[in-house]
Design a protein around this motif. Structure first.
Motif, mmCIF file in Angstrom:
data_model
loop_
_atom_site.group_PDB
_atom_site.id
_atom_site.type_symbol
_atom_site.label_atom_id
_atom_site.label_comp_id
_atom_site.label_asym_id
_atom_site.label_seq_id
_atom_site.Cartn_x
_atom_site.Cartn_y
_atom_site.Cartn_z
ATOM 1 N N THR A 1 43.220 11.945 -58.324
ATOM 2 C CA THR A 1 41.857 11.796 -57.827
ATOM 3 C C THR A 1 40.879 11.384 -58.912
ATOM 4 O OG1 THR A 1 41.577 14.198 -58.072
ATOM 5 C CG2 THR A 1 42.118 13.371 -55.874
ATOM 6 N N ALA A 2 41.338 11.244 -60.156
ATOM 7 C CA ALA A 2 40.463 10.693 -61.186
ATOM 8 C C ALA A 2 40.240 9.200 -60.983
ATOM 9 C CB ALA A 2 41.059 10.942 -62.572
ATOM 10 N N ASP A 3 41.107 8.553 -60.197
ATOM 11 C CA ASP A 3 40.987 7.128 -59.884
ATOM 12 C C ASP A 3 39.967 6.984 -58.757
ATOM 13 O OD1 ASP A 3 41.199 4.543 -59.008
ATOM 14 O OD2 ASP A 3 43.371 4.561 -58.765
ATOM 15 N N PRO A 4 38.799 6.336 -58.997
ATOM 16 C CA PRO A 4 37.767 6.238 -57.962
ATOM 17 C C PRO A 4 38.262 5.604 -56.668
ATOM 18 C CG PRO A 4 36.895 5.575 -60.097
ATOM 19 C CD PRO A 4 38.368 5.732 -60.278
ATOM 20 N N GLY A 5 39.115 4.565 -56.772
ATOM 21 C CA GLY A 5 39.635 3.917 -55.570
ATOM 22 C C GLY A 5 40.499 4.860 -54.759
ATOM 23 N N TYR A 6 41.370 5.585 -55.434
ATOM 24 C CA TYR A 6 42.227 6.557 -54.754
ATOM 25 C C TYR A 6 41.390 7.670 -54.139
ATOM 26 C CZ TYR A 6 45.656 10.282 -54.101
ATOM 27 O OH TYR A 6 46.418 11.298 -53.576
ATOM 28 N N ALA B 1 38.238 7.577 -53.112
ATOM 29 C CA ALA B 1 37.535 7.084 -51.914
ATOM 30 C C ALA B 1 38.482 7.003 -50.727
ATOM 31 C CB ALA B 1 36.928 5.717 -52.212
ATOM 32 N N GLU B 2 39.703 6.510 -50.977
ATOM 33 C CA GLU B 2 40.690 6.398 -49.892
ATOM 34 C C GLU B 2 41.040 7.762 -49.316
ATOM 35 O OE1 GLU B 2 45.285 4.783 -49.201
ATOM 36 O OE2 GLU B 2 44.310 4.563 -51.143
ATOM 37 N N GLN B 3 41.217 8.772 -50.203
ATOM 38 C CA GLN B 3 41.585 10.103 -49.738
ATOM 39 C C GLN B 3 40.449 10.775 -48.969
ATOM 40 O OE1 GLN B 3 44.822 9.439 -50.133
ATOM 41 N NE2 GLN B 3 44.985 11.649 -50.280
ATOM 42 N N ILE B 4 39.189 10.514 -49.366
ATOM 43 C CA ILE B 4 38.056 11.084 -48.637
ATOM 44 C C ILE B 4 37.994 10.515 -47.225
ATOM 45 C CG2 ILE B 4 35.533 11.183 -48.526
ATOM 46 C CD1 ILE B 4 35.517 11.283 -51.586
ATOM 47 N N VAL B 5 38.191 9.184 -47.114
ATOM 48 C CA VAL B 5 38.181 8.548 -45.785
ATOM 49 C C VAL B 5 39.321 9.082 -44.931
ATOM 50 C CG1 VAL B 5 38.458 6.377 -44.562
ATOM 51 C CG2 VAL B 5 37.012 6.464 -46.600
ATOM 52 N N LYS B 6 40.508 9.227 -45.512
ATOM 53 C CA LYS B 6 41.648 9.776 -44.775
ATOM 54 C C LYS B 6 41.361 11.197 -44.297
ATOM 55 C CE LYS B 6 45.501 7.153 -46.781
ATOM 56 N NZ LYS B 6 46.745 7.244 -47.600
ATOM 57 N N PHE C 1 33.907 19.925 -46.157
ATOM 58 C CA PHE C 1 34.358 19.146 -47.317
ATOM 59 C C PHE C 1 33.638 19.607 -48.584
ATOM 60 C CE2 PHE C 1 34.172 15.543 -50.197
ATOM 61 C CZ PHE C 1 35.491 15.095 -50.192
ATOM 62 N N LYS C 2 32.327 19.815 -48.489
ATOM 63 C CA LYS C 2 31.553 20.263 -49.652
ATOM 64 C C LYS C 2 32.031 21.628 -50.131
ATOM 65 C CE LYS C 2 27.349 20.019 -48.142
ATOM 66 N NZ LYS C 2 25.855 20.130 -48.180
ATOM 67 N N GLY D 1 41.016 17.979 -56.505
ATOM 68 C CA GLY D 1 42.475 18.024 -56.423
ATOM 69 C C GLY D 1 42.987 18.430 -55.047
ATOM 70 N N PHE D 2 42.165 19.126 -54.228
ATOM 71 C CA PHE D 2 42.638 19.545 -52.909
ATOM 72 C C PHE D 2 42.954 18.345 -52.017
ATOM 73 C CE2 PHE D 2 38.307 18.758 -51.448
ATOM 74 C CZ PHE D 2 38.460 18.428 -50.110
ATOM 75 N N LEU D 3 42.367 17.177 -52.310
ATOM 76 C CA LEU D 3 42.621 15.991 -51.506
ATOM 77 C C LEU D 3 44.061 15.523 -51.633
ATOM 78 C CD1 LEU D 3 39.321 14.046 -52.215
ATOM 79 C CD2 LEU D 3 40.070 14.901 -49.993
ATOM 80 N N ASP D 4 44.732 15.833 -52.758
ATOM 81 C CA ASP D 4 46.133 15.470 -52.918
ATOM 82 C C ASP D 4 47.027 16.249 -51.964
ATOM 83 O OD1 ASP D 4 45.823 13.553 -54.899
ATOM 84 O OD2 ASP D 4 45.883 15.038 -56.512
#
Length: 205
Positions: A143-148, A150-155, A188-189, A198-201
């Motif tokens: 999740t340190a990768d901004p693109g990743y 953003a993708e995980q937040i949308v998912k 989410f907040k 890290g919870f997004l992983d």
């Protein structure tokens, strides 16, 4: 070369170069920090055989070694709340003297980064993913990768919204009440504050 994000705050751009091998970030309102992510920006790599140790400095309590970065491990998330051990480490002297009280009386702490040979870094660190001798928990994450990220937040949002749809399929014609989006945002907040990004992983709902 380095980036720093405190959970719930914007990307920090106030990196200060101390000398050729030391740099630091000032962390205002440090008493409210739960998790912090440190990462390589990808513009410059470490020289062969080198990496960096990451240190946290709290006023009148000294340094704590949190973990390390390298070309093979370009990012890490550290949990700070409840893990600091006063006087745990002397720390690099290059970082000393820059800690002060912020406006309003809260503390401005320092996150120090020291470039060192990997042969010197490895013996001082715990096994990956475990608590180190100072009590800091080191967790690597994509999740340190901004693109990743953003993708995980949308998912995460789409997975939540799909629970309101009969067959679980979300498309451009799906109608979702705004109250559901607000509920997702509040949840989410809360997760972000308590567990860091890290919870997004691991999140599936």
């Amino acid at each position: 070369m380095f980036g720093c994000v405190v959970a719930g705050r914007p990307l920090q751009t106030n990196l200060q170069q101390v000398d050729e091998t030391h740099a630091l970030f000032e962390l205002p309102n440090a008493s409210t920090i739960n998790h912090i992510c440190v990462f390589l920006l990808g513009t410059v790599s470490f020289p062969e055989g080198y990496g960096a140790t990451v240190h946290f400095h709290w006023p009148e309590k000294g340094f704590q070694l949190l973990g390390m970065l390298s070309n093979d491990k370009p990012s890490a998330i550290f949990r700070l709340r409840g893990t600091f051990t006063p006087g745990a480490s002397a720390g690099p002297t290059a970082f000393a003297g820059g800690v002060n009280l912020a406006a309003g009386g809260d503390v401005t702490a320092i996150l120090g980064i020291a470039i060192e040979p990997l042969s010197q870094i490895a013996p001082a660190l715990p096994d990956p993913g475990s608590a180190n001798a100072n009590g800091a928990v080191v967790v690597t994450t994509r999740t340190a990768d901004p693109g990743y990220l953003a993708e995980q937040i949308v998912k995460h949002l789409l997975n939540f919204i799909s629970s309101f749809v009969g067959d679980g399929t979300v498309n451009e014609n799906t109608l979702v009440p705004m109250s559901a989006v607000v509920r997702w945002y509040e949840g989410f907040k809360t997760k972000l504050k308590n567990m860091g990004p890290g919870f997004l992983d691991r999140a599936t709902d």
